[in-house]
Design a protein around this motif. Sequence first.
Motif, PDB file in Angstrom:
ATOM      1  N   ALA A   1       0.825  -1.216   0.000  1.00 41.25           N
ATOM      2  CA  ALA A   1       0.000   0.000   0.000  1.00 41.25           C
ATOM      3  C   ALA A   1       0.857   1.262   0.000  1.00 41.25           C
ATOM      4  CB  ALA A   1      -0.916   0.015   1.218  1.00 41.25           C
ATOM      5  N   HIS A   2       0.439   2.229  -0.810  1.00 41.47           N
ATOM      6  CA  HIS A   2       1.001   3.577  -0.733  1.00 41.47           C
ATOM      7  C   HIS A   2       0.307   4.366   0.370  1.00 41.47           C
ATOM      8  CE1 HIS A   2       2.161   7.662  -1.752  1.00 41.47           C
ATOM      9  NE2 HIS A   2       0.885   7.979  -1.865  1.00 41.47           N
ATOM     10  N   ALA A   3      -0.995   4.110   0.522  1.00 45.10           N
ATOM     11  CA  ALA A   3      -1.785   4.818   1.528  1.00 45.10           C
ATOM     12  C   ALA A   3      -2.889   3.905   2.030  1.00 45.10           C
ATOM     13  CB  ALA A   3      -2.381   6.095   0.943  1.00 45.10           C
ATOM     14  N   VAL A   4      -3.242   4.067   3.313  1.00 41.66           N
ATOM     15  CA  VAL A   4      -4.271   3.242   3.944  1.00 41.66           C
ATOM     16  C   VAL A   4      -5.293   4.154   4.614  1.00 41.66           C
ATOM     17  CG1 VAL A   4      -4.760   1.591   5.800  1.00 41.66           C
ATOM     18  CG2 VAL A   4      -2.748   1.278   4.337  1.00 41.66           C
ATOM     19  N   GLN A   5      -6.561   3.881   4.349  1.00 39.05           N
ATOM     20  CA  GLN A   5      -7.646   4.553   5.057  1.00 39.05           C
ATOM     21  C   GLN A   5      -8.228   3.551   6.042  1.00 39.05           C
ATOM     22  OE1 GLN A   5     -10.337   7.135   2.879  1.00 39.05           O
ATOM     23  NE2 GLN A   5     -12.098   6.120   3.812  1.00 39.05           N
ATOM     24  N   LEU A   6      -8.159   3.881   7.328  1.00 41.75           N
ATOM     25  CA  LEU A   6      -8.526   2.932   8.372  1.00 41.75           C
ATOM     26  C   LEU A   6      -9.825   3.325   9.050  1.00 41.75           C
ATOM     27  CD1 LEU A   6      -7.638   0.407   9.990  1.00 41.75           C
ATOM     28  CD2 LEU A   6      -6.502   1.974  11.587  1.00 41.75           C
ATOM     29  N   LEU A   7     -10.737   2.367   9.107  1.00 42.73           N
ATOM     30  CA  LEU A   7     -11.974   2.519   9.861  1.00 42.73           C
ATOM     31  C   LEU A   7     -12.094   1.351  10.822  1.00 42.73           C
ATOM     32  CD1 LEU A   7     -14.839   3.638  10.444  1.00 42.73           C
ATOM     33  CD2 LEU A   7     -15.645   2.183   8.575  1.00 42.73           C
TER      34      LEU A   7
ATOM     35  N   LEU B   1     -13.780  13.760   1.112  1.00 53.54           N
ATOM     36  CA  LEU B   1     -12.671  14.517   1.690  1.00 53.54           C
ATOM     37  C   LEU B   1     -11.519  13.586   2.045  1.00 53.54           C
ATOM     38  CD1 LEU B   1     -11.280  16.996   2.826  1.00 53.54           C
ATOM     39  CD2 LEU B   1     -12.584  16.686   4.954  1.00 53.54           C
ATOM     40  N   ALA B   2     -11.832  12.417   2.596  1.00 53.81           N
ATOM     41  CA  ALA B   2     -10.774  11.461   2.935  1.00 53.81           C
ATOM     42  C   ALA B   2      -9.958  11.109   1.708  1.00 53.81           C
ATOM     43  CB  ALA B   2     -11.392  10.202   3.548  1.00 53.81           C
ATOM     44  N   ALA B   3     -10.639  10.848   0.594  1.00 54.27           N
ATOM     45  CA  ALA B   3      -9.921  10.535  -0.641  1.00 54.27           C
ATOM     46  C   ALA B   3      -9.042  11.703  -1.073  1.00 54.27           C
ATOM     47  CB  ALA B   3     -10.916  10.180  -1.742  1.00 54.27           C
ATOM     48  N   GLY B   4      -9.569  12.911  -0.969  1.00 55.16           N
ATOM     49  CA  GLY B   4      -8.785  14.081  -1.346  1.00 55.16           C
ATOM     50  C   GLY B   4      -7.547  14.251  -0.483  1.00 55.16           C
ATOM     51  N   LEU B   5      -7.687  13.973   0.809  1.00 57.98           N
ATOM     52  CA  LEU B   5      -6.536  14.093   1.708  1.00 57.98           C
ATOM     53  C   LEU B   5      -5.483  13.026   1.392  1.00 57.98           C
ATOM     54  CD1 LEU B   5      -8.455  14.810   5.033  1.00 57.98           C
ATOM     55  CD2 LEU B   5      -7.033  16.431   3.746  1.00 57.98           C
ATOM     56  N   LEU B   6      -5.934  11.828   1.018  1.00 54.25           N
ATOM     57  CA  LEU B   6      -4.981  10.781   0.645  1.00 54.25           C
ATOM     58  C   LEU B   6      -4.254  11.119  -0.653  1.00 54.25           C
ATOM     59  CD1 LEU B   6      -7.004   7.537   1.473  1.00 54.25           C
ATOM     60  CD2 LEU B   6      -5.020   8.436   2.701  1.00 54.25           C
ATOM     61  N   LEU B   7      -4.936  11.834  -1.535  1.00 49.01           N
ATOM     62  CA  LEU B   7      -4.323  12.226  -2.808  1.00 49.01           C
ATOM     63  C   LEU B   7      -3.428  13.452  -2.678  1.00 49.01           C
ATOM     64  CD1 LEU B   7      -7.426  11.764  -5.120  1.00 49.01           C
ATOM     65  CD2 LEU B   7      -5.322  10.401  -5.194  1.00 49.01           C
TER      66      LEU B   7
END
Length: 301
Positions: A64-70, A184-190
């Motif tokens: 992974a380059h980036a992970v969004q955790l819930l 917004l989460a996607a935008g912050l990851l990008l």
Amino acid sequence: MYVIFGAAGNVGRASAAALRRAGREVRAVVRDPAQGESLAAIGCEIALADLNDADSVARAINGAHAVQLLCPVPRVHDDPAAAMRRMIDASVTALRAAAPPRVLALSDYGAEHAHGTGITTLFHYLETQLRTVDSSLTFLRAAEHMHNWARVLPAALEHGVLPSLHHPLDKLFPTVAAQDVGELAAGLLLDAAPSRAAPHVVSIEGDKRVSPLEVARTLEELTGRPVAARAIPRDEWHAMLGRAGLGEQHARLIVDLYDAHNAGRIDVEANVGERRFGATTLRQVLAALLPHMAGAKTAAR
């Protein structure tokens, strides 16, 4: 590769879709293969994982380059707080072992408080544990989700009474649409911003604060039916939550949360991070929810 945990939920699905629109490779992490079908249809790679199993999480974040955790609050559990902390511990163990460059954790307003805020203290624990991971960290703290009203809409439509744990009924409180949080989460990851030494705290709510009275008025306008907001007396909360199927420990977490809400403790942390505002209105969210409610008829207004 962008790895999205909880991709089958409202927030995760919005994040995955936004990242795919941006042309990024997305690995959507779900618990059940059936949850991945619609995500696969938009080009996501599907991974199955159990947040209680560090090895399972490690496989999901591999490369992974980036992970969004819930980390969701387990609804069906005798001790949901302990169960969620175990999920957090397992996830953090995996992230420490193979830290991706970026991690964004979905958190809550009030997560700066270690005690006395019910469910929100679990997000404090999440943020605290993630600070031990050697990644560029973002904590996206969201206000109460507008979609939470779906839980009481059937009763409101049937009886014309909208029950509320928010007191008093005219008090304005922050709320946000899940779609706006996910995008917004996607935008912050990008975001190509350089790594930060400290976690980046971002808070999001809708552009207008609302009250239970306004929720009731909006339902009246959308359905053409009378709907009155009713503040549930504090001494009835436990019984009401029990009738809704929540165990004693889960009910306690919610009671403590709304006590903190009504005392004004659940809000944006002053002078910390940045604030963002979603564009989706309460009316839009309720209008989208109503067709899925049994017997609901939306007025043409």
